[in-house]
Write a protein that holds these residues in place. Structure first.
Motif, short mmCIF file in Angstrom:
data_model
loop_
_atom_site.label_atom_id
_atom_site.label_comp_id
_atom_site.label_asym_id
_atom_site.label_seq_id
_atom_site.Cartn_x
_atom_site.Cartn_y
_atom_site.Cartn_z
N MET A 198 6.06 24.22 17.19
CA MET A 198 5.81 23.73 15.94
C MET A 198 4.75 24.91 15.28
SD MET A 198 4.44 20.38 14.28
CE MET A 198 4.73 20.10 12.45
N GLN A 199 3.83 25.28 15.84
CA GLN A 199 2.80 26.07 15.44
C GLN A 199 3.54 27.53 15.48
OE1 GLN A 199 -1.24 25.93 17.13
NE2 GLN A 199 -1.49 28.33 16.78
N VAL A 201 15.65 16.38 2.31
CA VAL A 201 14.23 16.50 1.49
C VAL A 201 13.70 17.57 2.39
CG1 VAL A 201 11.94 16.17 0.70
CG2 VAL A 201 14.06 14.46 0.29
N THR A 202 13.45 17.47 3.70
CA THR A 202 12.90 18.19 4.68
C THR A 202 13.69 19.54 4.61
OG1 THR A 202 12.39 16.44 6.17
CG2 THR A 202 12.38 18.85 6.98
N LYS A 203 14.86 19.70 4.31
CA LYS A 203 15.66 20.66 4.55
C LYS A 203 15.19 21.54 3.28
CE LYS A 203 19.76 19.27 5.40
NZ LYS A 203 21.47 19.06 5.50
N GLN A 204 14.96 20.99 2.13
CA GLN A 204 14.55 21.71 0.97
C GLN A 204 13.26 22.45 1.16
OE1 GLN A 204 17.49 21.61 -1.17
NE2 GLN A 204 18.06 20.45 0.63
N ILE A 205 12.41 22.31 1.98
CA ILE A 205 11.28 22.94 2.07
C ILE A 205 11.36 24.23 2.17
CG2 ILE A 205 8.94 23.11 3.06
CD1 ILE A 205 9.43 20.25 4.28
N LEU A 229 15.20 12.83 15.19
CA LEU A 229 16.06 14.07 15.40
C LEU A 229 16.18 14.49 16.67
CD1 LEU A 229 14.04 16.11 12.62
CD2 LEU A 229 16.44 15.59 12.54
N PRO A 230 17.49 14.97 16.88
CA PRO A 230 17.90 15.44 18.38
C PRO A 230 17.43 16.74 18.38
CG PRO A 230 19.67 15.69 16.77
CD PRO A 230 18.65 15.06 15.97
N ASP A 231 17.48 17.17 19.95
CA ASP A 231 16.85 18.71 19.86
C ASP A 231 17.62 19.65 19.48
OD1 ASP A 231 14.72 17.54 21.13
OD2 ASP A 231 15.72 17.38 23.02
N GLY A 232 17.57 20.81 19.04
CA GLY A 232 18.46 21.91 18.62
C GLY A 232 18.80 21.45 17.35
N ASN A 233 18.20 20.64 16.51
CA ASN A 233 18.64 20.25 15.15
C ASN A 233 18.43 21.65 14.20
OD1 ASN A 233 16.10 19.72 13.56
ND2 ASN A 233 15.63 18.81 15.43
N ARG A 234 19.09 21.45 13.11
CA ARG A 234 18.72 22.55 12.26
C ARG A 234 17.74 22.07 10.88
NH1 ARG A 234 21.71 20.94 8.31
NH2 ARG A 234 23.61 19.87 8.39
N ILE A 235 17.02 21.13 11.29
CA ILE A 235 16.15 20.48 10.25
C ILE A 235 14.70 21.28 10.39
CG2 ILE A 235 15.12 18.50 9.11
CD1 ILE A 235 17.85 18.60 9.14
N PRO A 236 14.08 21.86 9.32
CA PRO A 236 13.03 22.41 9.63
C PRO A 236 11.76 21.44 9.68
CG PRO A 236 13.43 22.68 7.47
CD PRO A 236 14.69 22.13 8.22
N ALA A 237 11.65 20.66 10.75
CA ALA A 237 10.91 19.58 10.88
C ALA A 237 9.23 19.91 10.99
CB ALA A 237 11.07 18.44 11.86
#
Length: 116
Positions: A78-79, A14-18, A48-56
DNA sequence: CACTTGACAACAA
DNA sequence: CTTGTTGCCAAGT
């Protein structure tokens, strides 16, 4: 795997769908996945591990605050990412949250922004 | 096994 | 507006 043993994967999907330049809240994801608790979303993203491709970085709390910034390296990342996508952040909080808010359950009726 | 903590949220006062 | 309480569920101590 046919049967996901963990809803954590769902949270990531879901997060990746944002959409870029959009954000959503823990509560909306939790509600969409019927997790029963918004904390599960935060907990999942924390894994989530560092360097993940999830737009958290596009997930904030219901007030629009970047409550998870301390889990980024560095926290200001993040900001930075949000602002880079056109999201205005002031004092660790997104201004005009309604303007950028993206709700999972509305992804199907995602026809036109209708925004100004 | 009991208790605390947490990237949360809704509600009461 | 603010602060406090409760519900939630997994992980850590």
């Amino acid at each position: 795997m046919a049967k996901k043993q963990h809803y954590i994967e769902w949270v990531y999907e879901v997060t990746k769908q944002i959409p870029k330049g959009r954000v959503t809240t823990y509560g909306h994801i939790a509600d969409y996945l019927a997790l029963g608790s918004a904390r599960m979303v935060g907990w999942a993203l924390k894994q989530l591990p560092d360097g993940n491709r999830i737009p958290a970085h596009r997930v904030v709390n219901h007030k629009g605050q970047l409550s998870g910034r301390h889990h980024f390296k560095p926290p200001e990342e993040m900001q930075s990412r949000l602002e880079r996508e056109g999201v205005t952040v002031v004092e660790h909080q997104i201004t005009q949250l309604e303007r950028y808010l993206w709700i999972p359950s509305q992804e199907l009726i995602w026809e036109e922004p209708e925004f100004e």
